[in-house]
Write a protein that holds these residues in place. Structure first.
Motif, PDB file in Angstrom:
ATOM      1  N   GLY A 629       0.813  -1.219   0.000  1.00  0.00           N
ATOM      2  CA  GLY A 629       0.000   0.000   0.000  1.00  0.00           C
ATOM      3  C   GLY A 629       0.838   1.257   0.000  1.00  0.00           C
ATOM      4  N   ALA A 630       2.036   1.185   0.609  1.00  0.00           N
ATOM      5  CA  ALA A 630       2.885   2.370   0.720  1.00  0.00           C
ATOM      6  C   ALA A 630       3.472   2.804  -0.608  1.00  0.00           C
ATOM      7  N   PHE A 631       3.314   2.007  -1.652  1.00  0.00           N
ATOM      8  CA  PHE A 631       3.759   2.455  -2.972  1.00  0.00           C
ATOM      9  C   PHE A 631       2.967   3.685  -3.406  1.00  0.00           C
ATOM     10  N   ALA A 632       1.687   3.760  -3.015  1.00  0.00           N
ATOM     11  CA  ALA A 632       0.885   4.940  -3.354  1.00  0.00           C
ATOM     12  C   ALA A 632       1.428   6.170  -2.646  1.00  0.00           C
ATOM     13  N   ALA A 633       1.692   6.039  -1.362  1.00  0.00           N
ATOM     14  CA  ALA A 633       2.265   7.123  -0.554  1.00  0.00           C
ATOM     15  C   ALA A 633       2.816   6.468   0.698  1.00  0.00           C
ATOM     16  N   LYS A 634       4.013   6.830   1.076  1.00  0.00           N
ATOM     17  CA  LYS A 634       4.685   6.131   2.160  1.00  0.00           C
ATOM     18  C   LYS A 634       3.944   6.247   3.497  1.00  0.00           C
ATOM     19  N   GLU A 635       3.138   7.301   3.691  1.00  0.00           N
ATOM     20  CA  GLU A 635       2.360   7.409   4.925  1.00  0.00           C
ATOM     21  C   GLU A 635       1.365   6.265   5.072  1.00  0.00           C
ATOM     22  N   VAL A 636       0.996   5.662   3.926  1.00  0.00           N
ATOM     23  CA  VAL A 636       0.018   4.574   3.941  1.00  0.00           C
ATOM     24  C   VAL A 636       0.545   3.386   4.743  1.00  0.00           C
ATOM     25  N   PHE A 637       1.866   3.267   4.856  1.00  0.00           N
ATOM     26  CA  PHE A 637       2.431   2.196   5.678  1.00  0.00           C
ATOM     27  C   PHE A 637       1.866   2.259   7.092  1.00  0.00           C
ATOM     28  N   VAL A 638       1.814   3.457   7.661  1.00  0.00           N
ATOM     29  CA  VAL A 638       1.313   3.631   9.025  1.00  0.00           C
ATOM     30  C   VAL A 638      -0.180   3.338   9.087  1.00  0.00           C
ATOM     31  N   SER A 639      -0.936   3.941   8.165  1.00  0.00           N
ATOM     32  CA  SER A 639      -2.390   3.758   8.213  1.00  0.00           C
ATOM     33  C   SER A 639      -2.778   2.302   7.971  1.00  0.00           C
ATOM     34  N   THR A 640      -2.070   1.601   7.083  1.00  0.00           N
ATOM     35  CA  THR A 640      -2.378   0.198   6.818  1.00  0.00           C
ATOM     36  C   THR A 640      -2.031  -0.681   8.012  1.00  0.00           C
ATOM     37  N   MET A 641      -0.890  -0.418   8.640  1.00  0.00           N
ATOM     38  CA  MET A 641      -0.530  -1.167   9.840  1.00  0.00           C
ATOM     39  C   MET A 641      -1.570  -0.937  10.935  1.00  0.00           C
ATOM     40  N   ALA A 642      -2.038   0.312  11.057  1.00  0.00           N
ATOM     41  CA  ALA A 642      -3.053   0.614  12.066  1.00  0.00           C
ATOM     42  C   ALA A 642      -4.334  -0.154  11.789  1.00  0.00           C
ATOM     43  N   THR A 643      -4.712  -0.201  10.517  1.00  0.00           N
ATOM     44  CA  THR A 643      -5.922  -0.933  10.147  1.00  0.00           C
ATOM     45  C   THR A 643      -5.747  -2.431  10.390  1.00  0.00           C
ATOM     46  N   ALA A 644      -4.610  -2.963   9.993  1.00  0.00           N
ATOM     47  CA  ALA A 644      -4.357  -4.402  10.154  1.00  0.00           C
ATOM     48  C   ALA A 644      -4.386  -4.817  11.614  1.00  0.00           C
ATOM     49  N   TYR A 645      -3.843  -3.978  12.494  1.00  0.00           N
ATOM     50  CA  TYR A 645      -3.770  -4.334  13.910  1.00  0.00           C
ATOM     51  C   TYR A 645      -5.031  -3.940  14.693  1.00  0.00           C
ATOM     52  N   SER A 646      -5.973  -3.259  14.002  1.00  0.00           N
ATOM     53  CA  SER A 646      -7.200  -2.881  14.720  1.00  0.00           C
ATOM     54  C   SER A 646      -8.427  -3.623  14.206  1.00  0.00           C
ATOM     55  N   MET A 647      -8.268  -4.460  13.179  1.00  0.00           N
ATOM     56  CA  MET A 647      -9.416  -5.181  12.626  1.00  0.00           C
ATOM     57  C   MET A 647     -10.036  -6.076  13.700  1.00  0.00           C
ATOM     58  N   GLY A 648     -11.311  -5.906  13.924  1.00  0.00           N
ATOM     59  CA  GLY A 648     -12.029  -6.733  14.878  1.00  0.00           C
ATOM     60  C   GLY A 648     -11.939  -6.258  16.308  1.00  0.00           C
ATOM     61  N   GLU A 649     -11.259  -5.154  16.553  1.00  0.00           N
ATOM     62  CA  GLU A 649     -11.136  -4.653  17.922  1.00  0.00           C
ATOM     63  C   GLU A 649     -12.504  -4.147  18.382  1.00  0.00           C
ATOM     64  N   VAL A 650     -12.944  -4.565  19.551  1.00  0.00           N
ATOM     65  CA  VAL A 650     -14.314  -4.256  19.964  1.00  0.00           C
ATOM     66  C   VAL A 650     -14.400  -3.267  21.109  1.00  0.00           C
ATOM     67  N   ASP A 651     -13.317  -3.017  21.813  1.00  0.00           N
ATOM     68  CA  ASP A 651     -13.379  -2.124  22.972  1.00  0.00           C
ATOM     69  C   ASP A 651     -12.327  -1.028  22.835  1.00  0.00           C
ATOM     70  N   PRO A 652     -12.657   0.096  22.171  1.00  0.00           N
ATOM     71  CA  PRO A 652     -11.687   1.150  21.958  1.00  0.00           C
ATOM     72  C   PRO A 652     -11.110   1.707  23.244  1.00  0.00           C
ATOM     73  N   GLU A 653     -11.860   1.645  24.325  1.00  0.00           N
ATOM     74  CA  GLU A 653     -11.363   2.197  25.580  1.00  0.00           C
ATOM     75  C   GLU A 653     -10.168   1.404  26.105  1.00  0.00           C
ATOM     76  N   GLU A 654     -10.097   0.132  25.752  1.00  0.00           N
ATOM     77  CA  GLU A 654      -8.981  -0.689  26.205  1.00  0.00           C
ATOM     78  C   GLU A 654      -7.936  -0.889  25.114  1.00  0.00           C
ATOM     79  N   ALA A 655      -8.140  -0.217  23.985  1.00  0.00           N
ATOM     80  CA  ALA A 655      -7.235  -0.412  22.861  1.00  0.00           C
ATOM     81  C   ALA A 655      -5.864   0.178  23.150  1.00  0.00           C
ATOM     82  N   GLU A 656      -4.853  -0.550  22.708  1.00  0.00           N
ATOM     83  CA  GLU A 656      -3.491  -0.059  22.841  1.00  0.00           C
ATOM     84  C   GLU A 656      -3.166   0.836  21.648  1.00  0.00           C
ATOM     85  N   SER A 657      -2.131   1.662  21.801  1.00  0.00           N
ATOM     86  CA  SER A 657      -1.677   2.450  20.666  1.00  0.00           C
ATOM     87  C   SER A 657      -1.033   1.512  19.658  1.00  0.00           C
TER      88      SER A 657
END
Length: 729
Positions: A629-657
């Motif tokens: 994904g970062a081929f489009a723009a290198k910032e996408v590396f961060v946003s994609t990693m965030a999405t990958a590690y947050s998929m299915g997360e159900v309790d944002p209050e307990e979510a880690e950074s």
């Protein structure tokens, strides 16, 4: 009806041209204290007293002889578009040098207004410039200015209106003598040009003759296509060179430059400057004895770079935490009020998780940009270029390569797009190509975001040191690859390095804030457009297709088994305690299900297909998706990693950074971390940079930058991971 005046704003690099352009138009042309910063065409409008002036900010150029791309672009605009008035901004602290361009503009016949900038520095030095006398001697209006404060802009535009009204668009070339050896030959060449109507309608005949004697490549290339008069002019040039070598032991172009400077010195000695033959910058010279010292200079440069990171991480931690907390709150709000389903998942994991992770680094980027802008406008970056020239030449680059490399992220926060474009300042095509191909290795603002995230995850105790070594590694790889390129596919002789070192000038707070905001706004705007679009796309490919129903049923059955086991193991637990124990026990199953769902998705399947290759480099499978994904723009590396590690997360209050999630993932061993660091640094430039590389060279080299960068990055990453893993066992 209001009269429209077409105005070209010209000047040598660092004369304050773009600063005055901004002051006049209210625009936002980027200003830096080193050559080559203004590359593209910038336009603006000024309205006053019934006149509408349409201004074009030309690239900075030392002369109208087309040695570099800047000089060629500036001259072509003046010659082809024939503006009604040309404003020539000049550095009053270096009057003799600045008048060199003004004299050439007079020779070509352009209606001229001279803006004498930095007059505050002249007054502080105890030197007096008689502006009225200079104006009278040259026959053009001369306006004293202080561009950084906006002083003189109204007077400058009033003079423009006066010149436009007086000349009515007519050009009157100024005839300058070039001495007894050249003047007769120039007259003969002029007659040949006039009789043959050679390049008629575009250039003044005498000016064409002078350009032939200066061996101007563009004019001679046009002349060769224009007719047989070209051969006669070339023969006269050979005759001129024979005469000058015999009489003066030099070449015609050197004599032309000498007579121009002689004319300028004659002007100055007629009482134009009082208090010294030339303006000296003693304070700057004294500082440079330390700052550019052979031993102390590099030490100071590295200390400045290290301090920048220290300040960035120290000051940026607090607002970064506030922004991350704000997006966590926003995610919780969306989870509460949006029903479960695809829409909630897309907004929480795709948009808020993806874009929010990029925006979270805005404070750090802002602080780093502010310090970089301050150093640019102060004049320190020119000193960095001067010092690095000694090193770059060993590796086949040119001193002017420093500018593209720094703009690309040699000091983090740049961008490879203007960096590649800035390589136009290099006169050697081979050195220029080597610079273009290696500039994307630098730590641009987009890569900085990714590295800040990775450093926070894996080097939380020493983030400054980690970023410092990343930047040193970028420079090291640039030098290594440049030497490799210059020894193989882009062989050629090096060209000499000449650069104007400007005096130190304390930047204004307004200028630093304005230019910092420009860069930060580009970053934020990118997050709100490109990153948003790619984040939604990446969410989709990480969501669909979904797990088959029978697989989902198996995980549901496992969760039921876990519930029964918890009840059996805790027969005396209360209802609240039992609910907590059940939730904790089911989390492991839910995590396995989310990972299985992600791997079953389109993105997961691509990642799995790449695994045999990427396992050799130690990439965690989530990194495979993010790097694509970062081929489009290198910032996408961060946003994609965030999405990958947050998929299915159900309790944002307990979510880690995101950094905490990465640090907790056992797949990220130290060799794997270093491998990804190197791959991110070296692999394929972003899409926009590839297009710009093609535009500045050709598509063959653009494709080479993609394929070559990818292969080189992979080999380096595999070596790092394999050697690192072997050492750790």
């Amino acid at each position: 009806m209001a009269q429209t005046i077409r105005v070209a704003v010209s000047g040598q690099p660092n004369c304050g041209k773009s600063t005055m352009f901004n002051a006049i138009t209210g625009g936002s042309a980027r200003v830096g204290n080193y050559p080559g910063i203004t590359v593209d065409r910038l336009e603006g409008v000024y309205r006053e007293n019934g006149h509408i002036s349409h201004l074009v900010d030309l690239p900075g150029t030392y002369s109208l002889t087309s040695y570099s791309m800047e000089e060629l672009v500036a001259r072509n605009v003046i010659v082809d578009e024939r503006p009604d008035v040309v404003i020539n901004m000049m550095d009053a602290t270096a009057l003799e040098r600045s008048l060199y361009l003004a004299v050439q503009l007079l020779e070509i016949g352009a209606p001229l207004v001279l803006g004498l900038n930095m007059m505050d520095e002249v007054r502080r030095s105890g030197v007096t410039i008689d502006v009225d006398k200079l104006s009278k001697l040259l026959g053009v209006p001369v306006v004293p200015c202080v561009a950084r404060l906006g002083q003189g802009r109204k007077e400058l535009m009033a003079a423009v209106a006066g010149v436009a009204e007086r000349t009515q668009g007519k050009w009157a070339p100024f005839k300058l003598s070039y001495g007894p050896d050249l003047d007769p030959l120039i007259d003969r060449m002029t007659r040949v040009i006039e009789e043959a109507a050679f390049l008629a309608g575009r250039y003044d005949p005498r000016w064409v003759a002078v350009k032939y004697l200066e061996n101007d490549e563009q004019v001679m290339a046009e002349g060769k296509k224009a007719g047989p008069a070209h051969d006669e002019l070339v023969a006269l040039c050979a005759e001129a060179e024979a005469v000058t070598r015999k009489n003066s032991a030099t070449t015609p172009d050197a004599i032309i430059a000498d007579w121009r400077y002689g004319y300028i010195n004659g002007l100055i000695k007629q009482g134009v400057v009082r208090g010294g033959d030339e303006l000296r910058r003693n304070n700057s010279d004294a500082i440079d004895k330390i700052v550019t010292h052979k031993l102390l200079g590099p030490v100071i440069m590295l200390a400045v770079l290290y301090l920048m990171f220290q300040v960035t991480f120290t000051l940026g931690a607090y607002p970064q935490g506030w922004i991350e907390a704000g997006f966590d709150w926003l995610g919780g709000l969306a989870t509460t009020y949006i029903p479960e389903g695809y829409l909630q998942s897309m907004i929480v994991s795709g948009i808020i998780g993806g874009v929010g992770s990029v925006i979270g680094f805005t404070p750090l980027i802002c602080i780093m940009f502010a310090m970089l802008v301050f150093l640019e406008d102060l004049g320190y970056m020119a000193r960095v270029a001067y010092m690095l020239d000694r090193v770059l030449r060993i590796f086949g680059l040119h001193g002017m390569s420093v500018m593209p490399l720094i703009m690309s992220g040699g000091i983090p926060g740049g961008c490879a797009v203007p960096g590649v474009m800035c390589a136009r300042t290099l006169r050697s095509p081979r050195e220029r190509l080597a610079t273009i191909l290696t500039a994307p290795f630098m730590v641009c603002g987009a890569k900085t975001t990714a590295y800040l995230m990775l450093v926070a995850a894996f080097f939380p105790d020493n983030p400054t040191r980690a970023m410092f070594f990343v930047v040193l590694a970028a420079w090291g790889f640039v030098l290594l690859v440049s030497r490799l390129l210059r020894s193989t596919i882009v062989k050629g002789e090096s060209t000499p390095f000449v650069m104007e070192i400007q005096p130190y000038r304390l930047p204004t707070l307004r200028g630093v804030l304005l230019h910092t905001w420009e860069r930060v706004w580009q970053y934020v705007k990118k997050a709100g457009t490109v990153i948003l679009a790619v984040s939604i796309l990446m969410w989709a490919v990480m969501t669909f297709p979904e797990l088959p129903e029978d697989t989902v049923a198996q995980y549901e059955a496992q969760k039921e088994q876990v519930v029964e086991k918890v009840k059996a193991d805790n027969p005396n637990a209360g209802e609240e305690e039992l609910a907590t124990l059940t939730e904790d026990a089911q989390k492991a199953v839910e995590d396995d299900r989310n990972e299985a769902a992600l791997k079953y998705s389109a993105a997961g399947r691509v990642s799995e297909a790449l695994t045999p290759l990427t396992n050799l480099a130690g990439f965690p499978w989530q990194a495979n998706i993010a790097l694509i994904g970062a081929f489009a723009a290198k910032e996408v590396f961060v946003s994609t990693m965030a999405t990958a590690y947050s998929m299915g997360e159900v309790d944002p209050e307990e979510a880690e950074s995101l950094s905490e999630k990465l640090a907790a993932d056992p797949a990220w061993t130290l060799p794997a971390v270093l491998s990804v660091f190197a791959f991110m640094l070296l692999y394929t430039p972003c899409m926009v940079t590839v297009v710009v590389i093609a535009r500045e060279s050709n598509w063959k080299w653009a494709v080479f930058s993609v394929v070559g960068g990818l292969c080189f990055a992979y080999v380096v990453s595999v070596c790092i991971y394999q050697i690192g893993s072997a050492l750790m066992t």
